[in-house]
Enzyme design. Structure first.
Site, PDB file in Angstrom:
ATOM      1  N   ASP A  12       0.840  -1.194   0.000  1.00  0.00           N
ATOM      2  CA  ASP A  12       0.000   0.000   0.000  1.00  0.00           C
ATOM      3  C   ASP A  12       0.880   1.250   0.000  1.00  0.00           C
ATOM      4  O   ASP A  12       1.900   1.309   0.679  1.00  0.00           O
ATOM      5  CB  ASP A  12      -0.910  -0.009   1.240  1.00  0.00           C
ATOM      6  N   ILE A  13       0.458   2.244  -0.770  1.00  0.00           N
ATOM      7  CA  ILE A  13       1.234   3.485  -0.892  1.00  0.00           C
ATOM      8  C   ILE A  13       1.234   4.280   0.417  1.00  0.00           C
ATOM      9  O   ILE A  13       2.133   5.084   0.665  1.00  0.00           O
ATOM     10  CB  ILE A  13       0.671   4.334  -2.059  1.00  0.00           C
ATOM     11  N   ASN A  59     -12.905  -3.578   2.569  1.00  0.00           N
ATOM     12  CA  ASN A  59     -13.889  -2.507   2.731  1.00  0.00           C
ATOM     13  C   ASN A  59     -14.887  -2.564   1.582  1.00  0.00           C
ATOM     14  O   ASN A  59     -14.508  -2.837   0.441  1.00  0.00           O
ATOM     15  CB  ASN A  59     -13.189  -1.140   2.733  1.00  0.00           C
ATOM     16  N   GLU A  95     -12.340   3.163  -0.946  1.00  0.00           N
ATOM     17  CA  GLU A  95     -11.917   4.329  -1.741  1.00  0.00           C
ATOM     18  C   GLU A  95     -11.625   3.950  -3.185  1.00  0.00           C
ATOM     19  O   GLU A  95     -11.822   4.767  -4.085  1.00  0.00           O
ATOM     20  CB  GLU A  95     -10.655   4.955  -1.125  1.00  0.00           C
ATOM     21  N   VAL A  96     -11.103   2.761  -3.384  1.00  0.00           N
ATOM     22  CA  VAL A  96     -10.769   2.308  -4.745  1.00  0.00           C
ATOM     23  C   VAL A  96     -11.744   1.189  -5.116  1.00  0.00           C
ATOM     24  O   VAL A  96     -11.798   0.150  -4.446  1.00  0.00           O
ATOM     25  CB  VAL A  96      -9.307   1.809  -4.831  1.00  0.00           C
ATOM     26  N   HIS A 134     -10.299  -5.455  -3.399  1.00  0.00           N
ATOM     27  CA  HIS A 134      -8.963  -5.721  -2.860  1.00  0.00           C
ATOM     28  C   HIS A 134      -9.066  -6.114  -1.403  1.00  0.00           C
ATOM     29  O   HIS A 134      -9.942  -5.647  -0.682  1.00  0.00           O
ATOM     30  CB  HIS A 134      -8.040  -4.499  -3.017  1.00  0.00           C
ATOM     31  N   MET A 135      -8.146  -6.960  -1.005  1.00  0.00           N
ATOM     32  CA  MET A 135      -8.033  -7.407   0.378  1.00  0.00           C
ATOM     33  C   MET A 135      -6.787  -6.765   0.975  1.00  0.00           C
ATOM     34  O   MET A 135      -5.708  -6.841   0.378  1.00  0.00           O
ATOM     35  CB  MET A 135      -7.902  -8.936   0.377  1.00  0.00           C
ATOM     36  N   HIS A 136      -6.948  -6.107   2.116  1.00  0.00           N
ATOM     37  CA  HIS A 136      -5.789  -5.568   2.835  1.00  0.00           C
ATOM     38  C   HIS A 136      -5.203  -6.663   3.715  1.00  0.00           C
ATOM     39  O   HIS A 136      -5.946  -7.387   4.388  1.00  0.00           O
ATOM     40  CB  HIS A 136      -6.204  -4.417   3.762  1.00  0.00           C
TER      41      HIS A 136
END
Ligand code: 5GP
Length: 115
Positions: free
Chosen positions: A29-30, A86, A94-95, A99-101
């Site tokens: 993640d950025i 999320n 947000e995106v 995606h899975m964090h």
């Protein structure tokens, strides 16, 4: 419909990729929220969990296999880590590319901020 994640998957934007195969791309993640913060992203454009279809079940399962392998690779499997997805506004998404964090590398605290 495409997001910045499609550009990352296609290699059009430089990123710190930790794993890639024909189904999934995983990169750091950025704006990391933990010492280890990796995003596990299906190469297929699925906006949210709400858009998962029955034919995606193998892909979704594969995301978990990739996640546990990355946890091992990053050295956080034994102490523990958190996987989080999320969904939409209330979930804080947000995106809009599924995606899975993967968070790890420290005590992550309570699942949600206490109110
Ligand atoms: P969400 O809130 O949608 O679950 O999480 C989106 C995540 O994507 C955020 O943690 C954010 O820091 C990360 N992110 C957004 N843009 C980029 C980018 O261009 N590169 C990387 N590596 N991460 C990004």
């Amino acid at each position: 419909m495409s997001t910045i994640f499609t550009k990352i998957i296609n290699g059009e934007i430089p990123t710190d990729t930790v794993y890639k195969d024909d189904q999934v791309t995983a990169f750091r993640d950025i704006n990391p929220q933990a010492p280890v913060h990796v995003l596990i992203v299906p190469n297929k454009e699925i906006p949210t969990v709400n858009d998962i279809r029955p034919e995606d079940e193998q892909l979704i399962g594969h995301m978990f296999t990739v996640a546990k392998n990355i946890a091992q690779q990053e050295g956080v499997a034994q102490n523990g880590y958190r996987l989080l997805i999320n969904v939409n506004r209330d979930g804080g998404q947000e995106v809009f590319h599924l995606h899975m964090h993967l968070f790890g590398g420290c005590r992550l605290g309570p699942m949600l901020p206490r109110k």
